[in-house]
Design a protein around this motif. Structure first.
Motif, PDB file in Angstrom:
ATOM      1  N   ARG A  56      33.552 -31.426  -7.107  1.00 31.73           N
ATOM      2  CA  ARG A  56      34.881 -31.483  -6.492  1.00 31.73           C
ATOM      3  C   ARG A  56      35.123 -30.268  -5.604  1.00 31.73           C
ATOM      4  O   ARG A  56      35.709 -30.397  -4.515  1.00 31.73           O
ATOM      5  N   TRP A  57      34.677 -29.109  -6.071  1.00 33.93           N
ATOM      6  CA  TRP A  57      34.852 -27.889  -5.271  1.00 33.93           C
ATOM      7  C   TRP A  57      34.022 -27.965  -3.985  1.00 33.93           C
ATOM      8  O   TRP A  57      34.506 -27.602  -2.911  1.00 33.93           O
ATOM      9  N   GLU A  58      32.778 -28.448  -4.094  1.00 32.68           N
ATOM     10  CA  GLU A  58      31.927 -28.574  -2.910  1.00 32.68           C
ATOM     11  C   GLU A  58      32.517 -29.573  -1.912  1.00 32.68           C
ATOM     12  O   GLU A  58      32.506 -29.330  -0.695  1.00 32.68           O
ATOM     13  N   ASP A  63      35.151 -30.656   3.103  1.00 35.18           N
ATOM     14  CA  ASP A  63      36.212 -31.396   3.791  1.00 35.18           C
ATOM     15  C   ASP A  63      37.003 -30.476   4.717  1.00 35.18           C
ATOM     16  O   ASP A  63      37.344 -30.858   5.848  1.00 35.18           O
ATOM     17  N   ARG A  64      37.267 -29.256   4.242  1.00 37.95           N
ATOM     18  CA  ARG A  64      37.977 -28.300   5.091  1.00 37.95           C
ATOM     19  C   ARG A  64      37.144 -27.929   6.308  1.00 37.95           C
ATOM     20  O   ARG A  64      37.675 -27.808   7.424  1.00 37.95           O
ATOM     21  N   ALA A  65      35.841 -27.742   6.118  1.00 41.12           N
ATOM     22  CA  ALA A  65      34.975 -27.385   7.243  1.00 41.12           C
ATOM     23  C   ALA A  65      34.845 -28.541   8.223  1.00 41.12           C
ATOM     24  O   ALA A  65      34.842 -28.332   9.448  1.00 41.12           O
ATOM     25  N   TRP A  67      36.976 -30.992   8.903  1.00 44.22           N
ATOM     26  CA  TRP A  67      38.201 -31.262   9.667  1.00 44.22           C
ATOM     27  C   TRP A  67      38.773 -30.007  10.313  1.00 44.22           C
ATOM     28  O   TRP A  67      39.927 -30.017  10.752  1.00 44.22           O
ATOM     29  N   SER A  68      37.997 -28.945  10.373  1.00 43.78           N
ATOM     30  CA  SER A  68      38.477 -27.701  10.984  1.00 43.78           C
ATOM     31  C   SER A  68      38.467 -27.753  12.506  1.00 43.78           C
ATOM     32  O   SER A  68      38.984 -26.848  13.153  1.00 43.78           O
ATOM     33  N   GLY A  69      37.835 -28.768  13.064  1.00 47.46           N
ATOM     34  CA  GLY A  69      37.739 -28.873  14.511  1.00 47.46           C
ATOM     35  C   GLY A  69      36.439 -28.331  15.073  1.00 47.46           C
ATOM     36  O   GLY A  69      36.206 -28.390  16.286  1.00 47.46           O
ATOM     37  N   GLU A  70      35.593 -27.816  14.192  1.00 51.29           N
ATOM     38  CA  GLU A  70      34.296 -27.296  14.641  1.00 51.29           C
ATOM     39  C   GLU A  70      33.414 -28.460  15.098  1.00 51.29           C
ATOM     40  O   GLU A  70      33.408 -29.515  14.457  1.00 51.29           O
ATOM     41  N   PRO A  71      32.673 -28.290  16.185  1.00 46.73           N
ATOM     42  CA  PRO A  71      31.779 -29.366  16.629  1.00 46.73           C
ATOM     43  C   PRO A  71      30.818 -29.790  15.524  1.00 46.73           C
ATOM     44  O   PRO A  71      30.298 -28.952  14.774  1.00 46.73           O
ATOM     45  N   LEU A  72      30.584 -31.099  15.426  1.00 45.73           N
ATOM     46  CA  LEU A  72      29.756 -31.615  14.337  1.00 45.73           C
ATOM     47  C   LEU A  72      28.327 -31.108  14.418  1.00 45.73           C
ATOM     48  O   LEU A  72      27.689 -30.871  13.385  1.00 45.73           O
TER      49      LEU A  72
END
Length: 231
Positions: A56-58, A63-65, A67-72
């Motif tokens: 769950r922590w991973e 999920d935060r990384a 949807w942060s907007g960083e290019p995939l």
């Protein structure tokens, strides 16, 4: 007579170890089997509780990384093709197939979207298999331990009645120890089965929620890639 029976009863050791020591070999084997099954079940319970908490922590961290907007592509380069987190593994499987689907001229090989979906489905299946590993043991312990304990009880009571018949004495000092030893087997069976059943249901639900989260992410990621394919 009652005073004599009471005195004899008070001399009998009714502690768990005393009951185990007086039990017949068959009942002792049943008790040992149930104790080992209980330890095995608890080891799986502790292991899975820690594993699911980490999963769950991973998933939350990824999920935060994501949807942060960083290019995939940059995110994929950071985590690599074989990350440790299960959510990251689903993402890496999709991105790996995405990159493999590009031709040298920059175009895409036909049916790229279907292959990407299959790659993520395989990663989700592997993640689910790892999360569910060991849970069938809890189900087995929960369903069989009471019957194993009951077998020990039946055998112990049978032995107790044989001893009563041989002694030709039915006072409490003769009857009580054998019955207590026999019932201890049932108690151990329930002690092993109840936690196994409770935690099997809980851990199964936790596993299903984690896998459902991976599947939801795969659908969202597939939608994002589909937009890029269409453009």
């Amino acid at each position: 007579m009652e005073a004599e029976t009471l005195a004899l009863t008070q001399q009998i050791d009714f502690s768990l170890f005393g009951l185990f020591a007086r039990a017949s070999l068959t009942v002792k084997l049943v008790m040992i089997l149930l104790i080992l099954a209980s330890f095995w079940a608890w080891s799986i319970i502790v292991q899975k509780t820690i594993l699911y908490k980490r999963a769950r922590w991973e998933a939350s961290r990824f999920d935060r990384a994501f949807w942060s907007g960083e290019p995939l592509d940059e995110l994929y380069d950071q985590i690599g093709a074989d990350p440790s987190g299960r959510a990251e593994q689903v993402f890496a499987a999709g991105m790996t197939e995405w990159r493999r689907s590009h031709r040298d001229d920059g175009g895409l090989i036909p049916n790229a979207h279907a292959r990407i979906d299959r790659s993520m489905d395989v990663a989700i299946a592997k993640a689910g298999e790892g999360l569910n590993k060991g849970l069938p043991v809890l189900a087995t312990v929960g369903s069989t331990a009471p019957f194993i304990g009951l077998f020990g009880t039946v055998w112990g009571i049978m032995s107790a009645f044989i001893e009563i018949a041989e002694a030709q004495n039915t006072n409490l000092a003769v009857v009580a120890p054998g019955i207590a030893e026999a019932l201890l087997a049932t108690g151990l069976g329930l002690l092993a089965a109840i936690p196994a059943v409770i935690f099997y249901n809980k851990l199964s639900a936790d596993s299903d929620r984690l896998v459902a989260g991976y599947e939801a992410f795969a659908d969202e990621f597939s939608t994002i890639l589909s937009r890029q394919l269409d453009s």
